[in-house]
Design a protein around this motif. Structure first.
Motif, PDB file in Angstrom:
ATOM      1  N   UNK A 125      83.217  56.097 -29.580  1.00 39.53           N
ATOM      2  CA  UNK A 125      84.028  55.914 -28.370  1.00 39.53           C
ATOM      3  C   UNK A 125      85.448  56.432 -28.608  1.00 39.53           C
ATOM      4  N   UNK A 126      86.018  56.138 -29.779  1.00 37.40           N
ATOM      5  CA  UNK A 126      87.355  56.619 -30.130  1.00 37.40           C
ATOM      6  C   UNK A 126      87.385  58.148 -30.163  1.00 37.40           C
ATOM      7  N   UNK A 127      86.373  58.745 -30.774  1.00 36.96           N
ATOM      8  CA  UNK A 127      86.313  60.211 -30.857  1.00 36.96           C
ATOM      9  C   UNK A 127      86.206  60.821 -29.463  1.00 36.96           C
ATOM     10  N   UNK A 128      85.373  60.254 -28.615  1.00 34.60           N
ATOM     11  CA  UNK A 128      85.236  60.780 -27.247  1.00 34.60           C
ATOM     12  C   UNK A 128      86.533  60.598 -26.472  1.00 34.60           C
ATOM     13  N   UNK A 129      87.186  59.452 -26.641  1.00 31.22           N
ATOM     14  CA  UNK A 129      88.432  59.183 -25.915  1.00 31.22           C
ATOM     15  C   UNK A 129      89.498  60.211 -26.283  1.00 31.22           C
ATOM     16  N   UNK A 130      89.663  60.431 -27.579  1.00 25.61           N
ATOM     17  CA  UNK A 130      90.758  61.281 -28.037  1.00 25.61           C
ATOM     18  C   UNK A 130      90.431  62.784 -27.977  1.00 25.61           C
ATOM     19  N   UNK A 131      89.174  63.145 -28.207  1.00 30.44           N
ATOM     20  CA  UNK A 131      88.861  64.556 -28.379  1.00 30.44           C
ATOM     21  C   UNK A 131      87.734  65.037 -27.489  1.00 30.44           C
ATOM     22  N   UNK A 132      87.348  64.268 -26.513  1.00 33.46           N
ATOM     23  CA  UNK A 132      86.275  64.689 -25.613  1.00 33.46           C
ATOM     24  C   UNK A 132      84.910  64.453 -26.224  1.00 33.46           C
ATOM     25  N   UNK A 133      83.909  65.186 -25.774  1.00 32.38           N
ATOM     26  CA  UNK A 133      82.547  64.996 -26.298  1.00 32.38           C
ATOM     27  C   UNK A 133      82.506  65.184 -27.809  1.00 32.38           C
ATOM     28  N   UNK A 134      81.571  64.495 -28.436  1.00 35.87           N
ATOM     29  CA  UNK A 134      81.451  64.568 -29.896  1.00 35.87           C
ATOM     30  C   UNK A 134      81.240  66.007 -30.343  1.00 35.87           C
ATOM     31  N   UNK A 135      81.956  66.368 -31.403  1.00 34.66           N
ATOM     32  CA  UNK A 135      81.805  67.715 -31.961  1.00 34.66           C
ATOM     33  C   UNK A 135      80.663  67.702 -32.952  1.00 34.66           C
ATOM     34  N   UNK A 136      79.990  68.832 -33.059  1.00 30.65           N
ATOM     35  CA  UNK A 136      78.881  68.890 -34.023  1.00 30.65           C
ATOM     36  C   UNK A 136      79.336  69.455 -35.340  1.00 30.65           C
TER      37      UNK A 136
END
Length: 136
Positions: A125-136
């Protein structure tokens, strides 16, 4: 005013909680998410639990909170959560007199710390909030 031993215990529990949140984010292996989490968590901890806190101490965490707000507002200007983060940051800038500042600034920072904890308890959730969709 709380007894010194109780204040020490509260600081210790908060330090461990802050460390646990940072480690949860670090476990994802995302360096950018981890770095920003450490920045905002350490600023919030230092500002909220510093025994020698002064009026200007709240400036430490404001830029990081504004960045959290802008992460949401960059995606959608109508996102009320981004505006709420900005209101919390603005409350830390308030200059309404010592009586108001005594409860307003710590109260706003407690809410911000709780919001950060809610975002970081699930690191994705933190990653999506700060940087958008999860990076692969």
């Amino acid at each position: 005013d709380l007894p010194p031993l109780l204040r020490l215990a509260i600081r210790g529990v908060a330090a461990l909680a802050t460390l646990a949140l940072a480690l949860r984010v670090a476990a994802t292996g995302d360096a950018a998410a981890t770095g920003f989490a450490v920045l905002v968590l350490s600023g919030a901890y230092i500002t909220l639990f510093n025994p020698r806190n002064e009026d200007i101490s709240f400036l430490v965490v404001i830029p990081a909170l504004v960045a959290v707000a802008l992460a949401a507002l960059d995606r959608d200007l109508a996102d009320w959560r981004g505006w709420l983060w900005l209101v919390l940051a603005a409350a830390l800038l308030a200059r309404r007199g010592i009586d108001t500042e005594r409860w307003l600034k710590p109260g706003a920072l407690v809410l911000a710390y709780a919001g950060l904890a809610a975002l970081m308890l699930r690191p994705e959730r933190w990653r999506r909030w700060m940087f958008g969709p999860a990076r692969s």
